[in-house]
Every structure is written in structure tokens, then in C-alpha cells.
Write a protein that holds these residues in place. Structure first.
Motif, PDB file in Angstrom:
ATOM      1  N   UNK A 239       0.823  -1.190   0.000  1.00  0.00           N
ATOM      2  CA  UNK A 239       0.000   0.000   0.000  1.00  0.00           C
ATOM      3  C   UNK A 239       0.868   1.255   0.000  1.00  0.00           C
ATOM      4  N   UNK A 240       0.659   2.174  -0.948  1.00  0.00           N
ATOM      5  CA  UNK A 240       1.439   3.409  -0.961  1.00  0.00           C
ATOM      6  C   UNK A 240       1.316   4.181   0.348  1.00  0.00           C
ATOM      7  N   UNK A 241       2.405   4.749   0.799  1.00  0.00           N
ATOM      8  CA  UNK A 241       2.459   5.604   1.980  1.00  0.00           C
ATOM      9  C   UNK A 241       2.169   4.852   3.277  1.00  0.00           C
ATOM     10  N   UNK A 242       2.271   3.543   3.256  1.00  0.00           N
ATOM     11  CA  UNK A 242       2.032   2.727   4.446  1.00  0.00           C
ATOM     12  C   UNK A 242       3.379   2.354   5.056  1.00  0.00           C
ATOM     13  N   UNK A 243       3.678   2.927   6.222  1.00  0.00           N
ATOM     14  CA  UNK A 243       4.967   2.692   6.871  1.00  0.00           C
ATOM     15  C   UNK A 243       4.774   2.095   8.268  1.00  0.00           C
ATOM     16  N   UNK A 244       3.730   1.319   8.420  1.00  0.00           N
ATOM     17  CA  UNK A 244       3.470   0.704   9.709  1.00  0.00           C
ATOM     18  C   UNK A 244       4.501  -0.375  10.017  1.00  0.00           C
ATOM     19  N   UNK A 245       4.995  -0.422  11.239  1.00  0.00           N
ATOM     20  CA  UNK A 245       5.862  -1.536  11.631  1.00  0.00           C
ATOM     21  C   UNK A 245       5.068  -2.831  11.663  1.00  0.00           C
ATOM     22  N   UNK A 246       5.790  -3.938  11.655  1.00  0.00           N
ATOM     23  CA  UNK A 246       5.150  -5.251  11.591  1.00  0.00           C
ATOM     24  C   UNK A 246       4.158  -5.463  12.730  1.00  0.00           C
ATOM     25  N   UNK A 247       4.537  -5.029  13.926  1.00  0.00           N
ATOM     26  CA  UNK A 247       3.667  -5.229  15.078  1.00  0.00           C
ATOM     27  C   UNK A 247       2.346  -4.479  14.919  1.00  0.00           C
ATOM     28  N   UNK A 248       2.397  -3.271  14.371  1.00  0.00           N
ATOM     29  CA  UNK A 248       1.178  -2.486  14.172  1.00  0.00           C
ATOM     30  C   UNK A 248       0.286  -3.118  13.111  1.00  0.00           C
ATOM     31  N   UNK A 249       0.900  -3.643  12.065  1.00  0.00           N
ATOM     32  CA  UNK A 249       0.122  -4.299  11.019  1.00  0.00           C
ATOM     33  C   UNK A 249      -0.647  -5.487  11.599  1.00  0.00           C
ATOM     34  N   UNK A 250       0.030  -6.278  12.441  1.00  0.00           N
ATOM     35  CA  UNK A 250      -0.630  -7.430  13.059  1.00  0.00           C
ATOM     36  C   UNK A 250      -1.820  -6.992  13.904  1.00  0.00           C
ATOM     37  N   UNK A 251      -1.654  -5.903  14.644  1.00  0.00           N
ATOM     38  CA  UNK A 251      -2.751  -5.386  15.458  1.00  0.00           C
ATOM     39  C   UNK A 251      -3.907  -4.918  14.573  1.00  0.00           C
ATOM     40  N   UNK A 252      -3.572  -4.244  13.471  1.00  0.00           N
ATOM     41  CA  UNK A 252      -4.608  -3.744  12.584  1.00  0.00           C
ATOM     42  C   UNK A 252      -5.340  -4.879  11.883  1.00  0.00           C
ATOM     43  N   UNK A 253      -4.625  -5.960  11.569  1.00  0.00           N
ATOM     44  CA  UNK A 253      -5.274  -7.122  10.969  1.00  0.00           C
ATOM     45  C   UNK A 253      -6.303  -7.708  11.936  1.00  0.00           C
ATOM     46  N   UNK A 254      -5.918  -7.816  13.192  1.00  0.00           N
ATOM     47  CA  UNK A 254      -6.837  -8.333  14.203  1.00  0.00           C
ATOM     48  C   UNK A 254      -8.059  -7.440  14.356  1.00  0.00           C
ATOM     49  N   UNK A 255      -7.851  -6.128  14.148  1.00  0.00           N
ATOM     50  CA  UNK A 255      -8.958  -5.178  14.256  1.00  0.00           C
ATOM     51  C   UNK A 255      -9.748  -5.047  12.958  1.00  0.00           C
ATOM     52  N   UNK A 256      -9.298  -5.738  11.918  1.00  0.00           N
ATOM     53  CA  UNK A 256     -10.010  -5.722  10.647  1.00  0.00           C
ATOM     54  C   UNK A 256      -9.838  -4.465   9.846  1.00  0.00           C
ATOM     55  N   UNK A 257      -8.677  -3.794   9.964  1.00  0.00           N
ATOM     56  CA  UNK A 257      -8.465  -2.534   9.230  1.00  0.00           C
ATOM     57  C   UNK A 257      -7.206  -2.602   8.377  1.00  0.00           C
TER      58      UNK A 257
END
Length: 268
Positions: A239-257
Motif C-alpha cells: 500500500x502506498x504511503x504505508x509505513x506501519x511496523x510489523x507489530x502495528x500491522x498485526x494489530x490492525x489485521x486483528x482489528x479488521x483494518x
């Protein structure tokens, strides 16, 4: 590596319909000679619930990233005028982050040729975007074609960051909206050790990125020592302009975003 054949098409720099050679983006001598990478369609990522755990299958490509986008004459012009300066820039940055776990760097890079570097970066954005892009923004073409031209209108800004974590990204023209940036028209290129964002009509700064647009103020042959400050940003997803660290991505996946459909780049 097998020799690549030329293809007919519109050259992204001169605009003529010619045989197009393969243009490495970034240049071969900037760590892109025999790059092996996985080519995965953008839409395949948004179809998967957790691409961090089960990444989509793709096609393995070897021989360097790039595009059939420039005629031989324009390809050679870039090589003669800009590529060597870009090589020094990339190799200096690689030394800065190599084996270093920090994410914030202050450094002085000596004997840089800023205008040549910026022209090479702009040429890469022209190369990776579709041919309509140069027609819509002819100022970018003029800036690249004339080596002494330092005129880059203020509506264009180039931001840089360091990167050696995640995946390469070649995001074409994108109009996106995020809480962090608002509405942003941009293209993004990420290939270690650098990531770049070229914005259009964006009046603000991009947090954590270094604005290098002022490289246009130097003359063509001018060399200088530059003291610069960079942040290292990860790019785990396409995703363009997406600089989330791996840990944040995992949290966002769990939150469905996870999905970022509003940030899908232009495609062929």
C-alpha cells in the motif's frame, strides 16, 4: 541472464514511438544489477485476511527491477549524465544504514552532485508511470531532458527516507486520503537503501521524511557536502504511503483494518 529484447512503445522522456530498451529502476549500479524479487498483483494482497502470515503467491523475477519505457537514446542520456551521481548517493546511504539498528540518522555525505541526483530520481518516476503521466506533467520531462535546467515548479516536491526493512514498492500515480496526510496525489518508489515520494500540489511536509526538492537549486556540475537527516521507514505491504511496523500491522489485521483500497495506485 538472457538478453532482453526491445519492445515498441512511447518513450517516457522524449515522447516518441520507438523501440524501447529495458530501463533499470533504480540504475543497475545502484544495487539493482541482478535483483531477484517476487511480483505479486496488488489486488491479491487485499483478498487475503492476513498477508503477513500467508503472503500471496507471485512470480519470481530476476535480473533487476525496471520497465520497457525509454528509447535507447534517452536511456544512454540518463546513464551519461545522472547515473554515476546517483550511484554515489545510494552507496553512501547504504553505508549509513548497513548493520545499523537505529531508525534516525544524521550524516554528512561528501562530494554529492544534488541536481544530477534529483534529475535521476525524477526520471525514475517518469519511467515507472504510464506514458500519460509525462503528458500531464511536461515540466517533469523538461527538467530531465535538459541537464542544465534547474526549473522544477513548486507544485512538485520530492521526499526521501531510508529503507532496508520490508518490500520494494513501485507505486504509480495515486490519489489517496489518510488521516495523516489528508488528500495526497503522489507516486512512491522504494528500493533499498532509499524510498522516495513525489507529490503534486501538496503544500505540506510529510512527517519523518526529508524534503530534497531543494537539490534543484544547484548547478549541473556543482559538487557539495550535505549534512542531512533521515528516518528509516519499513514497507511491509504494497500500500502506498504505508509505513506501519510489523507489530502495528498485526494489530490492525486483528482489528479488521488492513485493506487500503483508497490508496490503490494507477495500473496499466
Amino acid at each position: 541472464m538472457a538478453r532482453r529484447k526491445m519492445q515498441m512503445g512511447v518513450c517516457r522522456v522524449c515522447g516518441d514511438n520507438k523501440n524501447l530498451s529495458f530501463e533499470h529502476v533504480p540504475p543497475r549500479i545502484a544495487f539493482n544489477g541482478n535483483t531477484k524479487y517476487l511480483s505479486v498483483p496488488f489486488d491479491d494482497y487485499v483478498k487475503i485476511d492476513n498477508p503477513m502470515k500467508t503472503p500471496p503467491k507471485g512470480k519470481v523475477v530476476q535480473g533487476g527491477t525496471g520497465y520497457y519505457a525509454l528509447c535507447q537514446e534517452c536511456n544512454s542520456f540518463l546513464g551519461v549524465n545522472y547515473v554515476n551521481a546517483y550511484e554515489r548517493w545510494a552507496k553512501a546511504a547504504f553505508q549509513v544504514i548497513s548493520g545499523n539498528q537505529y531508525n534516525h540518522f544524521k550524516c554528512t555525505i561528501r562530494d554529492l552532485e544534488p541536481l544530477k541526483i534529483l534529475k535521476q530520481i525524477i526520471s525514475m518516476f517518469l519511467t515507472m508511470n504510464n506514458d500519460w503521466y509525462g503528458k500531464a506533467y511536461p515540466e517533469l520531462i523538461e527538467f530531465v531532458k535538459d541537464r542544465d535546467n534547474g526549473i522544477l515548479p513548486d507544485k512538485f516536491k520530492v521526499f526521501a527516507f531510508l529503507n532496508n526493512e520490508g518490500q520494494m514498492r513501485f507505486s504509480k500515480y495515486t490519489v489517496s486520503f489518510t488521516p495523516e496526510f489528508g488528500i495526497l496525489t503522489s507516486s512512491e518508489l522504494v528500493f533499498p537503501p532509499f524510498g522516495y515520494v513525489l507529490t503534486i500540489n501538496f503544500p505540506n511536509i510529510i512527517n519523518r521524511m526529508t524534503n530534497i526538492t531543494n537539490f534543484k537549486t544547484y548547478s549541473f556540475d556543482q559538487k557539495t557536502d550535505l549534512s542531512l537527516e533521515f528516518v528509516k521507514l519499513p514497507t511491509y505491504l504494497p500500500f502506498p504511503l504505508d509505513y506501519r511496523p510489523k507489530e502495528q500491522i498485526e494489530k490492525d489485521i486483528e482489528a479488521g483494518i488492513l485493506a487500503r483500497d483508497s490508496m490503490k495506485p494507477d495500473s496499466e
